[in-house]
Design an enzyme around this catalytic site. Structure first.
Site, PDB file in Angstrom:
ATOM      1  N   THR A  87      -9.394   5.974  11.585  1.00  0.00           N
ATOM      2  CA  THR A  87      -9.093   7.172  10.792  1.00  0.00           C
ATOM      3  C   THR A  87     -10.224   7.347   9.778  1.00  0.00           C
ATOM      4  O   THR A  87     -10.028   7.162   8.580  1.00  0.00           O
ATOM      5  CB  THR A  87      -7.732   7.055  10.079  1.00  0.00           C
ATOM      6  OG1 THR A  87      -7.711   5.844   9.297  1.00  0.00           O
ATOM      7  CG2 THR A  87      -6.593   7.028  11.067  1.00  0.00           C
ATOM      8  N   THR A 122      -4.416   3.049   9.039  1.00  0.00           N
ATOM      9  CA  THR A 122      -4.133   3.568   7.700  1.00  0.00           C
ATOM     10  C   THR A 122      -4.152   5.089   7.768  1.00  0.00           C
ATOM     11  O   THR A 122      -5.179   5.693   8.086  1.00  0.00           O
ATOM     12  CB  THR A 122      -5.175   3.063   6.694  1.00  0.00           C
ATOM     13  OG1 THR A 122      -5.155   1.639   6.698  1.00  0.00           O
ATOM     14  CG2 THR A 122      -4.870   3.569   5.297  1.00  0.00           C
ATOM     15  N   LEU A 154      -4.954  -6.871   5.852  1.00  0.00           N
ATOM     16  CA  LEU A 154      -5.859  -7.977   6.153  1.00  0.00           C
ATOM     17  C   LEU A 154      -7.130  -7.917   5.328  1.00  0.00           C
ATOM     18  O   LEU A 154      -7.632  -6.845   5.014  1.00  0.00           O
ATOM     19  CB  LEU A 154      -6.227  -7.951   7.635  1.00  0.00           C
ATOM     20  CG  LEU A 154      -5.070  -7.937   8.626  1.00  0.00           C
ATOM     21  CD1 LEU A 154      -5.607  -7.882  10.041  1.00  0.00           C
ATOM     22  CD2 LEU A 154      -4.173  -9.150   8.430  1.00  0.00           C
ATOM     23  N   PHE A 250      -9.660 -10.459  -7.432  1.00  0.00           N
ATOM     24  CA  PHE A 250     -10.331  -9.161  -7.546  1.00  0.00           C
ATOM     25  C   PHE A 250     -10.799  -8.879  -8.970  1.00  0.00           C
ATOM     26  O   PHE A 250     -10.853  -7.733  -9.398  1.00  0.00           O
ATOM     27  CB  PHE A 250      -9.428  -8.028  -7.037  1.00  0.00           C
ATOM     28  CG  PHE A 250      -9.226  -8.076  -5.541  1.00  0.00           C
ATOM     29  CD1 PHE A 250     -10.060  -7.357  -4.701  1.00  0.00           C
ATOM     30  CD2 PHE A 250      -8.233  -8.863  -4.981  1.00  0.00           C
ATOM     31  CE1 PHE A 250      -9.901  -7.409  -3.323  1.00  0.00           C
ATOM     32  CE2 PHE A 250      -8.070  -8.929  -3.607  1.00  0.00           C
ATOM     33  CZ  PHE A 250      -8.902  -8.198  -2.777  1.00  0.00           C
ATOM     34  N   GLN A 252     -13.840 -10.327  -9.980  1.00  0.00           N
ATOM     35  CA  GLN A 252     -15.212 -10.807  -9.968  1.00  0.00           C
ATOM     36  C   GLN A 252     -16.154  -9.610 -10.147  1.00  0.00           C
ATOM     37  O   GLN A 252     -16.231  -8.745  -9.277  1.00  0.00           O
ATOM     38  CB  GLN A 252     -15.531 -11.529  -8.651  1.00  0.00           C
ATOM     39  CG  GLN A 252     -14.894 -12.906  -8.536  1.00  0.00           C
ATOM     40  CD  GLN A 252     -13.385 -12.852  -8.363  1.00  0.00           C
ATOM     41  OE1 GLN A 252     -12.879 -12.098  -7.537  1.00  0.00           O
ATOM     42  NE2 GLN A 252     -12.653 -13.627  -9.142  1.00  0.00           N
ATOM     43  N   ALA A 253     -16.822  -9.573 -11.279  1.00  0.00           N
ATOM     44  CA  ALA A 253     -17.752  -8.467 -11.537  1.00  0.00           C
ATOM     45  C   ALA A 253     -18.921  -8.539 -10.563  1.00  0.00           C
ATOM     46  O   ALA A 253     -19.319  -9.616 -10.120  1.00  0.00           O
ATOM     47  CB  ALA A 253     -18.256  -8.535 -12.968  1.00  0.00           C
ATOM     48  N   CYS A 261     -12.156  -0.192   4.056  1.00  0.00           N
ATOM     49  CA  CYS A 261     -10.871   0.223   3.477  1.00  0.00           C
ATOM     50  C   CYS A 261     -10.976   0.851   2.090  1.00  0.00           C
ATOM     51  O   CYS A 261     -10.588   2.007   1.910  1.00  0.00           O
ATOM     52  CB  CYS A 261      -9.923  -0.977   3.418  1.00  0.00           C
ATOM     53  SG  CYS A 261      -9.400  -1.564   5.045  1.00  0.00           S
TER      54      CYS A 261
END
Length: 444
Positions: A87, A122, A154, A250, A252-253, A261
């Protein structure tokens, strides 16, 4: 045991189908791309995912997994049909449903008994109803069927492990029978199964990815503040991540998110919100911050070198993250052409994504699979992917190979004290620069 047909042998379809076969089902993975199917039949795997090739070989040998381009026959043989086609993002940011619509038409024309039709791709809210409508339009006889939304969550590079050990499964359907069938398929993988409506399941995937993207952009904005005030974003991340309400994932700069995604799903969520009359300002800001991170890393490089023209830049990492050959929305796809157009010679390293990158960028750079060869006589090293090979670099050897010891790190791989000790000029994200302004080029 269920007879399952998975339509689409991309990342989602191939991983899902293989794992359903591993749990004891009879699975046909099909695709209208005959080259892809022939490659799979000959033992090839079109994507790189740790453990996938071995699991495919195991289940093909057992006879629980097979591949075909005869989609019509695969539909007729199935009890459960998974739609796992692409998609892609359209120019407007909306998800392009043309592949989904074509599959729905083909399903409708070939339904020959009760089927559970499951959307794994998605898709925007309302797609399940659209699929139902298309199938009804093309039914040749009045066979019953049910529609389910069963989104995947995932992470590339850990997909097999995370499918066989799911945190949760989301099943969206109005049918008790369909819920029971899809729930049983997931019981070997997880004990946490959430039943919701079609529409709720469809938006859960977008909401999950948008939230994770928000965490990434948030910490990158904090990193930009840290650079200005003399703070260290890695310690800030550690400090706030210890709060159980926030968590350390999530945070981590770095150079921002990419892949198949997050960029696509955040754009699609903005489009969904606009369609229902809501201005989702937060997600727009998340996307803006993410785009800006790629600019900032190049600005650091230009500032350190003075000019890109005539410079040799080693780029370490082409994939959007380690342990995958996926380059979709990878920072490298934007940065390498920019460097090249501005007169730099680019030498690029990646252990597995070189061939994929060549298809996109052609020969805008020189490609290497030996990391040290990539660094020879470089004026600067630009780190875009945190591969293990990059993390484990012999820094003494790196310094000897490079024309000048300049590293611009978009992934904050190295410790500041270590880089100070080795004498590098080291520019990272959200941390103070090391030896900035002290670059001395070697005579060649």
């Amino acid at each position: 045991m269920k007879k399952i047909t998975v339509i689409g042998t991309g990342y989602v379809g191939l991983v899902s189908g293989t794992c359903f076969a591993e749990s004891g089902n009879q699975v046909i993975c099909c695709d209208n791309d005959e080259r892809k199917i022939n490659n799979l039949l000959q033992g090839g795997v079109p994507i790189y995912e740790p453990g996938l090739k071995e699991l495919i070989e195991k289940n093909v040998k057992k006879g629980t997994l097979c591949f075909t381009s005869n989609i019509k026959q695969a539909i007729r043989e199935a009890e459960v049909i998974y739609i796992a086609v692409g998609t892609p993002m359209s120019p407007s940011g909306e998800a392009d449903l043309s592949f989904v619509e074509q599959v729905a038409k083909t399903i409708g024309e070939n339904v020959n008994s009760y089927k559970v039709i499951v959307t794994k791709s998605t898709v925007p809210v309302g797609t399940g109803r659209l699929i139902e409508s298309i199938i009804k339009q093309h039914l040749r006889e009045d066979y019953p069927f049910d529609i389910v939304s069963n989104p995947e969550f995932l992470r590339e590079g850990a997909a097999i492990k995370e499918t066989l050990n799911m945190e949760r499964a989301v099943i969206g359907t109005e049918s008790d029978m369909a819920y029971q069938i899809i729930s049983e398929l997931h019981q070997p993988f997880t004990s946490t199964i959430l039943r919701v409506s079609l529409e709720t399941a469809e938006i859960i995937k977008y909401a999950a990815n948008a939230f994770l993207a928000t965490k990434i952009s948030f910490i990158n904005d904090i990193a930009n503040i840290c650079e200005r005030v003399g703070a260290d974003v890695t310690k800030v991340s550690e400090g706030i991540g210890l709060d159980s309400r926030i968590g350390n994932k999530f945070l981590q700069a770095g150079i921002g998110f990419g892949g198949s995604c997050f960029p696509k799903d955040t754009a699609a969520l903005v489009h969904i919100s606009q369609k229902c009359g809501y201005d989702f300002k937060l997600i727009k800001a998340v996307m803006e911050t993410n785009e800006g991170q790629r600019v900032k890393i190049v600005e650091k490089l230009k500032d350190a070198l003075g000019t890109l023209n005539g410079k040799t830049i080693s780029v370490l990492g082409l994939a959007f993250k380690p342990d995958t050959n996926d380059i979709r929305s990878s920072p490298a796809l934007d940065i390498i052409p920019y460097l090249s157009v501005n007169g730099a010679t680019v030498r690029a390293f990646d252990p597995i994504a070189v061939e994929e990158t060549k298809k996109q960028l052609g020969y805008q750079c020189l490609y290497f699979k030996d990391i040290y060869e990539t660094l020879e006589n470089a004026d600067a090293c630009l780190i875009l992917t945190d591969w293990l090979q990059v993390k484990h670099l012999d820094l003494n050897k790196v310094k000897e190979l490079m024309r000048q010891p300049l590293i611009v790190d978009g992934r904050n791989i190295f410790d500041l004290e270590t880089m100070q000790e080795f004498g590098f000029t080291y520019l990272s994200i959200g941390r103070q620069p090391i030896n900035k302004g002290t670059i001395i080029s070697k005579a060649i």
